[in-house]
Write a protein that holds these residues in place. Structure first.
Motif, short mmCIF file in Angstrom:
data_model
loop_
_atom_site.label_atom_id
_atom_site.label_comp_id
_atom_site.label_asym_id
_atom_site.label_seq_id
_atom_site.Cartn_x
_atom_site.Cartn_y
_atom_site.Cartn_z
N THR A 169 0.81 -1.21 0.00
CA THR A 169 0.00 0.00 0.00
C THR A 169 0.85 1.27 0.00
O THR A 169 0.35 2.35 -0.30
N GLN A 170 2.12 1.16 0.34
CA GLN A 170 3.02 2.32 0.33
C GLN A 170 3.77 2.46 -0.99
O GLN A 170 4.58 3.38 -1.15
N GLY A 171 3.51 1.56 -1.91
CA GLY A 171 4.20 1.62 -3.21
C GLY A 171 5.56 0.98 -3.20
O GLY A 171 6.34 1.17 -4.15
N ILE A 174 -0.74 -5.76 1.16
CA ILE A 174 -0.65 -5.82 -0.30
C ILE A 174 -1.51 -4.72 -0.91
O ILE A 174 -2.67 -4.54 -0.55
N GLY A 175 -0.92 -3.97 -1.84
CA GLY A 175 -1.61 -2.85 -2.46
C GLY A 175 -2.56 -3.29 -3.56
O GLY A 175 -2.38 -4.32 -4.20
N MET A 176 -3.60 -2.46 -3.76
CA MET A 176 -4.57 -2.72 -4.80
C MET A 176 -4.98 -1.41 -5.46
O MET A 176 -4.74 -0.32 -4.93
N ILE A 215 -2.18 3.70 -5.36
CA ILE A 215 -2.34 2.42 -4.68
C ILE A 215 -3.17 2.58 -3.42
O ILE A 215 -2.99 3.53 -2.64
N SER A 216 -4.10 1.66 -3.23
CA SER A 216 -4.96 1.66 -2.06
C SER A 216 -4.89 0.28 -1.41
O SER A 216 -3.94 -0.47 -1.66
N ASP A 217 -5.88 -0.07 -0.63
CA ASP A 217 -5.92 -1.39 -0.02
C ASP A 217 -7.26 -2.04 -0.29
O ASP A 217 -8.20 -1.42 -0.79
#
Length: 252
Positions: free
Chosen positions: A131-133, A165-167, A194-196
């Protein structure tokens, strides 16, 4: 007479493209995260023969391709029991990044693995982002871990807060451009923010993989229709040729 020939040619070309699309769908029936495509036709401009009377008299000039769309409906999930095999239950995509170029792509093919340094990567070697890239890394490599439904990587003596994990959610998935490897890129200048999973109202399943959404029954039915359409258009050309030959023979 010649109009019918050219109309038949346009129809044959379109049905050939349709067969190409169907062939690609069938060849990827077992490809993880693959999304099938479909083609729609439209009629071309009509030539006005006469404007006298109440209704204009027009002759069509064949058909053309209206659109080629990707169907982003989710495929069925299969159980693998591998912790790094992930599936998305809902909308959204995983975000992966090329270490060489820094380009980011979207994918729903969650067949991930861990390299020797603990980085989570795709089969092509792209890093999976959190989520932080940042690239997702299990430290120390080889330690036991699990992934919950929000994408949190839970491990003993792991980082606090846990790596998530980013989404990324796309408002119009059909606008995405395929780049191969079951990956997509944005077709405009929009930035991947990027979000979650929770933010986009989705969940992540660990030990599961999303299969292709290709339905073989539907594809074979469409193949029969395309084959008959191709044959009918070729018959139009053959018949027009026979008529033209009769006109040529009138001089004899």
């Amino acid at each position: 007479m010649l109009r019918s020939m050219y109309s038949g040619v346009s129809g044959m070309k379109n049905f050939q493209v349709k067969l190409d699309v169907i062939g690609n769908n069938i060849s990827n029936v077992n490809t993880i995260g693959f999304k099938k495509s479909s083609i729609q036709f439209q009629d071309l401009l009509s030539q006005t023969v006469s404007t006298s009377g109440a209704n204009p008299m027009q002759v069509g000039l064949g058909s053309g391709t209206a659109s080629l769309n990707v169907n982003h409906n989710p495929g069925s999930a299969i159980s693998t029991g591998v912790a790094t095999d992930l599936t998305i239950m809902g909308d959204g995509f995983f975000v992966v990044e090329s270490e060489a170029s820094g380009e980011r792509y979207l994918t729903r093919a969650g067949s991930f693995t861990l390299d020797s340094e603990g980085f989570m990567t795709t089969a092509q070697g792209y890093n999976v982002l959190d989520t932080q890239g940042n690239p997702v890394q299990i430290t120390p490599p080889g330690s036991d871990f699990s992934i919950d439904r929000l994408g949190n990587i839970v491990q003993e003596n792991g980082p606090d807060p846990a790596i998530q994990i980013g989404m990324f959610a796309v408002d119009n998935p059909t606008s995405l451009r395929k780049v191969g490897g079951s990956m997509y890129e944005l077709s405009n200048e929009e930035e991947i923010v990027i979000s979650d999973a929770n933010a986009i109202r989705s969940q992540i399943g660990s030990g599961l993989l999303e299969m292709s959404n290709v339905d073989l029954t539907e594809e074979f039915t469409e193949m029969i229709i395309a084959q008959r359409g191709f044959q009918a258009n070729s018959r139009t050309i053959t018949t027009s040729d026979e008529v033209l030959q009769e006109v040529v023979n009138l001089k004899r």
